[in-house]
Design an enzyme around this catalytic site. Sequence first.
Site, PDB file in Angstrom:
ATOM      1  CE  LYS A 267      -2.477   7.655   0.461  1.00  0.00           C
ATOM      2  NZ  LYS A 267      -1.769   7.459   1.663  1.00  0.00           N
TER       3      LYS A 267
ATOM      4  CE  LYS B 267       3.766   8.770   9.977  1.00  0.00           C
ATOM      5  NZ  LYS B 267       4.108   9.070   8.710  1.00  0.00           N
TER       6      LYS B 267
ATOM      7  CD  GLU C  23       4.466   6.823  -0.660  1.00  0.00           C
ATOM      8  OE1 GLU C  23       3.332   7.122  -0.805  1.00  0.00           O
ATOM      9  OE2 GLU C  23       4.754   6.844   0.721  1.00  0.00           O
TER      10      GLU C  23
ATOM     11  CG  HIS D  92      -0.570 -32.009   1.585  1.00  0.00           C
ATOM     12  ND1 HIS D  92      -1.474 -31.791   2.405  1.00  0.00           N
ATOM     13  CD2 HIS D  92       0.628 -32.091   2.000  1.00  0.00           C
ATOM     14  CE1 HIS D  92      -0.976 -31.579   3.550  1.00  0.00           C
ATOM     15  NE2 HIS D  92       0.394 -31.876   3.507  1.00  0.00           N
TER      16      HIS D  92
ATOM     17  CG  HIS E 118      -0.821   5.804  -3.410  1.00  0.00           C
ATOM     18  ND1 HIS E 118      -0.141   6.123  -2.331  1.00  0.00           N
ATOM     19  CD2 HIS E 118      -0.682   6.529  -4.410  1.00  0.00           C
ATOM     20  CE1 HIS E 118       0.501   7.392  -2.494  1.00  0.00           C
ATOM     21  NE2 HIS E 118       0.112   7.476  -3.916  1.00  0.00           N
ATOM     22  CG  ASN E 119       0.604   4.659   1.446  1.00  0.00           C
ATOM     23  OD1 ASN E 119       0.329   5.616   0.431  1.00  0.00           O
ATOM     24  ND2 ASN E 119       0.735   5.212   2.713  1.00  0.00           N
TER      25      ASN E 119
END
Length: 464
Positions: free
Chosen positions: A170, A248, A177, A440, A173-174
């Site tokens: 979900k 949100k 979106e 590295h 999904h958002n």
Amino acid sequence: MGRNLARNLARHGYTVAVHNRSPQRVESLIEDHGSEGDFIPTTSLEGFVDSLERPRTAIIMVQAGAATDAVIEGLAELMEPGDIIVDAGNAHFPDTIRREAALRDQGIHFVGTGVSGGEEGALNGPSIMPGGTQESYQTLGPMLEAISAKVDGVPCCTHVGPDGAGHFVKMVHNGIEYADMQLIAEAYDLLRHGLHASPAEIADIFAQWNQGELESYLIEITAEVLRHFDAETGKGFVDIVLDQAEQKGTGRWTVQSALDLGVPVTGIAEATFARALSGSLPQREAARATLPAEAQQWDVTRPEEFIEDVRRALLSSKVVAYSQGFDQIAAASAEYGWNVDLGAMARIWRGGCIIRARFLDRITEAYEANPDLALLLSAPYFTSVVSDGLGSWRKIVAQAALCGVPTPAFSSSLAYYDGIRSEALPANLIQAQRDFFGAHTYRRTDKPGSFHTDWSGDRSESPV
Ligand code: 6PG
């Protein structure tokens, strides 16, 4: 949304006990909709749990975070082994993994479930993405499938996978979106700059696009929004809305998880940052006051061709965003051992949810044809979309840059496309730089193993 989900269940013949911290909410649900089915209003958590048939199923829909923990704690104290708690809110998947493990110790099934479709979807049929155990799905599945949206008679609900899998899917999904909405917003902005058209005129273009490959809920509502006029000022509604997009947090979570998994979800990330940029008020003000605005004027001589270029660029960028999102689900599924069926995810997103779209069928078909598909973009339909759109995509992104129209999602998707298909990337130089300043190490193109060059000494190479 909780209220509408309860009504949806009642309308499907289930007896629904309802509880809310504020009793007035329960009273108003019964007053307004009590006749729609069989409701049992309750005034305490104890009363709510007592009214449930064994094994009990409690569906909670509260704010993510501490509020969810508090409700789960309260319920768990009253429930027994074999009972099921379904969290249908937008919880963060690591919380769901933690909660599932804690409740499993008590013998209670905890099912973190994605529910998409907003208030209307919750009432008339959402897309439902339940996680948790297979055993819990045997009890829950028939009920969730009954209340979910249906496309060609197929429920938009399936068991996604164990513990946090449902909430993870979900969340992605958002994220998709966010990308989809940003891409649509960029297409709108391009049309506005290029055509000097009014919102209502652009609405017609979106309505037209909704007849073809771009057909989707978000394109459809975009046309509706653009056609709407503000009653107070008479202006196009979109022109009176402040240009600061809020969130949100599910888009942000998607990007954070993608960084952890090392999956380049550039479309979703740019969409999330574009919202952050729109809300960066002091920075926007300082930039507006000081930075040169020098750019070419957008001179569209063939409007029809331009509109088609924007459409193709939008579709190609959209395909990239979905491909990236599915990559992320595949990576998480491998990392957490979820065994998510990617084709089934596209199938349950065909109806009920915010990103429902015609081309999701193509995603299901692609994974059915090859369940081990390494890159959705490389499946035949998607390859043909991007090859048909490539010329337009490059033209639009280049022209937007020359004219100073920001297209973060269009252009980052194109850069991803060019990067992922590149024969050789300049990552070799980055490896050399890392070895230079931090020893590295690097791998060579012509023999196996890792090596280090003595950059501060005689520059001899040694295997590591
Ligand atoms: C859905 C929506 C839903 C909600 C988002 C919006 O699938 O029904 O995605 O979950 O609209 O929370 O999120 P933002 O407020 O972050 O845009």
